[in-house]
Design a protein around this motif. Structure first.
Motif, PDB file in Angstrom:
ATOM      1  N   PHE A   1       0.809  -1.234   0.000  1.00 48.66           N
ATOM      2  CA  PHE A   1       0.000   0.000   0.000  1.00 48.66           C
ATOM      3  C   PHE A   1       0.841   1.283   0.000  1.00 48.66           C
ATOM      4  CE2 PHE A   1      -0.409   1.869   4.392  1.00 48.66           C
ATOM      5  CZ  PHE A   1       0.395   0.982   5.091  1.00 48.66           C
ATOM      6  N   ILE A   2       1.963   1.293   0.679  1.00 46.44           N
ATOM      7  CA  ILE A   2       2.772   2.524   0.715  1.00 46.44           C
ATOM      8  C   ILE A   2       3.568   2.678  -0.589  1.00 46.44           C
ATOM      9  CG2 ILE A   2       4.698   3.690   1.869  1.00 46.44           C
ATOM     10  CD1 ILE A   2       3.699   2.563   4.506  1.00 46.44           C
ATOM     11  N   PHE A   3       4.169   1.603  -1.046  1.00 46.24           N
ATOM     12  CA  PHE A   3       4.918   1.622  -2.316  1.00 46.24           C
ATOM     13  C   PHE A   3       4.001   2.058  -3.454  1.00 46.24           C
ATOM     14  CE2 PHE A   3       6.717  -1.285  -5.832  1.00 46.24           C
ATOM     15  CZ  PHE A   3       7.568  -0.296  -6.303  1.00 46.24           C
ATOM     16  N   MET A   4       2.817   1.480  -3.503  1.00 49.64           N
ATOM     17  CA  MET A   4       1.840   1.801  -4.538  1.00 49.64           C
ATOM     18  C   MET A   4       1.482   3.295  -4.496  1.00 49.64           C
ATOM     19  SD  MET A   4      -0.343   0.327  -6.768  1.00 49.64           S
ATOM     20  CE  MET A   4      -2.009   0.504  -7.425  1.00 49.64           C
TER      21      MET A   4
ATOM     22  N   LEU B   1      12.546  -8.323   6.488  1.00 47.55           N
ATOM     23  CA  LEU B   1      12.432  -6.869   6.372  1.00 47.55           C
ATOM     24  C   LEU B   1      11.093  -6.350   6.872  1.00 47.55           C
ATOM     25  CD1 LEU B   1      14.010  -6.280   2.844  1.00 47.55           C
ATOM     26  CD2 LEU B   1      15.128  -6.355   5.073  1.00 47.55           C
ATOM     27  N   VAL B   2      11.150  -5.184   7.504  1.00 41.78           N
ATOM     28  CA  VAL B   2       9.929  -4.502   7.949  1.00 41.78           C
ATOM     29  C   VAL B   2      10.016  -3.016   7.604  1.00 41.78           C
ATOM     30  CG1 VAL B   2       9.432  -6.111   9.845  1.00 41.78           C
ATOM     31  CG2 VAL B   2      10.839  -4.084  10.292  1.00 41.78           C
ATOM     32  N   GLY B   3       8.852  -2.388   7.576  1.00 39.45           N
ATOM     33  CA  GLY B   3       8.771  -0.958   7.290  1.00 39.45           C
ATOM     34  C   GLY B   3       8.347  -0.705   5.858  1.00 39.45           C
ATOM     35  N   TYR B   4       7.876   0.525   5.574  1.00 44.58           N
ATOM     36  CA  TYR B   4       7.432   0.923   4.234  1.00 44.58           C
ATOM     37  C   TYR B   4       6.401  -0.102   3.698  1.00 44.58           C
ATOM     38  CZ  TYR B   4       7.831   3.439  -0.213  1.00 44.58           C
ATOM     39  OH  TYR B   4       7.586   4.200  -1.338  1.00 44.58           O
ATOM     40  N   GLY B   5       5.493  -0.516   4.584  1.00 43.11           N
ATOM     41  CA  GLY B   5       4.437  -1.447   4.200  1.00 43.11           C
ATOM     42  C   GLY B   5       4.688  -2.874   4.651  1.00 43.11           C
ATOM     43  N   LEU B   6       5.960  -3.233   4.850  1.00 40.45           N
ATOM     44  CA  LEU B   6       6.302  -4.614   5.235  1.00 40.45           C
ATOM     45  C   LEU B   6       6.103  -4.821   6.732  1.00 40.45           C
ATOM     46  CD1 LEU B   6       9.544  -4.569   3.167  1.00 40.45           C
ATOM     47  CD2 LEU B   6       7.752  -6.241   2.789  1.00 40.45           C
ATOM     48  N   ASP B   7       5.538  -5.970   7.075  1.00 40.48           N
ATOM     49  CA  ASP B   7       5.191  -6.206   8.478  1.00 40.48           C
ATOM     50  C   ASP B   7       5.866  -7.424   9.081  1.00 40.48           C
ATOM     51  OD1 ASP B   7       3.627  -8.201   7.021  1.00 40.48           O
ATOM     52  OD2 ASP B   7       2.547  -8.501   8.892  1.00 40.48           O
TER      53      ASP B   7
END
Ligand code: PRP
Length: 175
Positions: free
Chosen positions: A43-46, A150-156
């Motif tokens: 969602f954030i990347f998009m 990895l987490v952050g920028y949409g990744l959980d």
């Protein structure tokens, strides 16, 4: 706060997203483009990518669940929300945050292809190529990494950490 190591800063992500947007705008110039974000991770990347693209386009989302609450793939993909736009005869670009085993995209590629788009390509911010179990070609890849959760920028991790502007390697998730 969990132990984490910075992998991609917000600035680094921003400039790579701009480069990807320029390449996509060039490749799809004059064509009908539908960008389909894969929820929730993308969602954030998009949101950043579409705002950097300077051409007419349509936006939709699709949702599958491939991981449970932890960091290990359950191996199965559950389809939970379909796209709502008509994509027949249009050029579809699937937007993903991270490609790992390839199971999610391989499932989605088949599902989208059945709707007869003119073309279907994949754009992923992060490609974990070495973890691939099913062959999937990422047409537009932001970064390649070998390992690390990895987490952050949409990744959980267990639905936490998605809101960080930067991307981190999570070193000890349980803390
Ligand atoms: C993550 C990620 C991809 C998928 C990649 O989604 O966003 O969709 O896993 O893994 P794969 O290549 O092994 O299939 P997840 O199921 O964790 O859901 P989320 O997008 O809501 O975080």
């Amino acid at each position: 706060m969990p132990d984490k190591k910075l992998i991609f800063s917000a600035n680094k992500i921003k400039s790579r997203v701009k480069e990807l947007a320029e390449q996509i705008s060039k490749d799809y110039a004059g064509k009908e483009l539908v960008m389909v974000g894969i929820l929730n991770g993308a969602f954030i990347f998009m949101a950043d990518l579409v705002r950097a693209i300077e051409m007419p386009l349509e936006i939709d989302f699709i949702r599958v669940a491939s991981y449970g609450a932890g960091s290990v793939s359950s191996g199965s993909v559950t389809f939970t929300k379909d796209i709502e736009l008509s994509i027949k005869g249009k050029n579809v670009l699937l937007i993903e945050d991270i490609v790992d085993t390839g199971k999610t995209l391989s499932f989605l590629k088949q599902h989208i292809s059945d709707k007869k788009p003119a073309s279907l390509k994949i754009c992923a911010l992060i490609d974990k190529k070495e973890r691939r179990e099913i062959s999937v070609i990422v047409d537009y890849s932001g970064f390649e990494i070998k390992e690390g959760f990895l987490v952050g920028y949409g990744l959980d991790y267990a639905e936490q950490h998605r809101h960080y502007p930067d991307i981190f390697h999570l070193l000890s998730p349980e803390k």
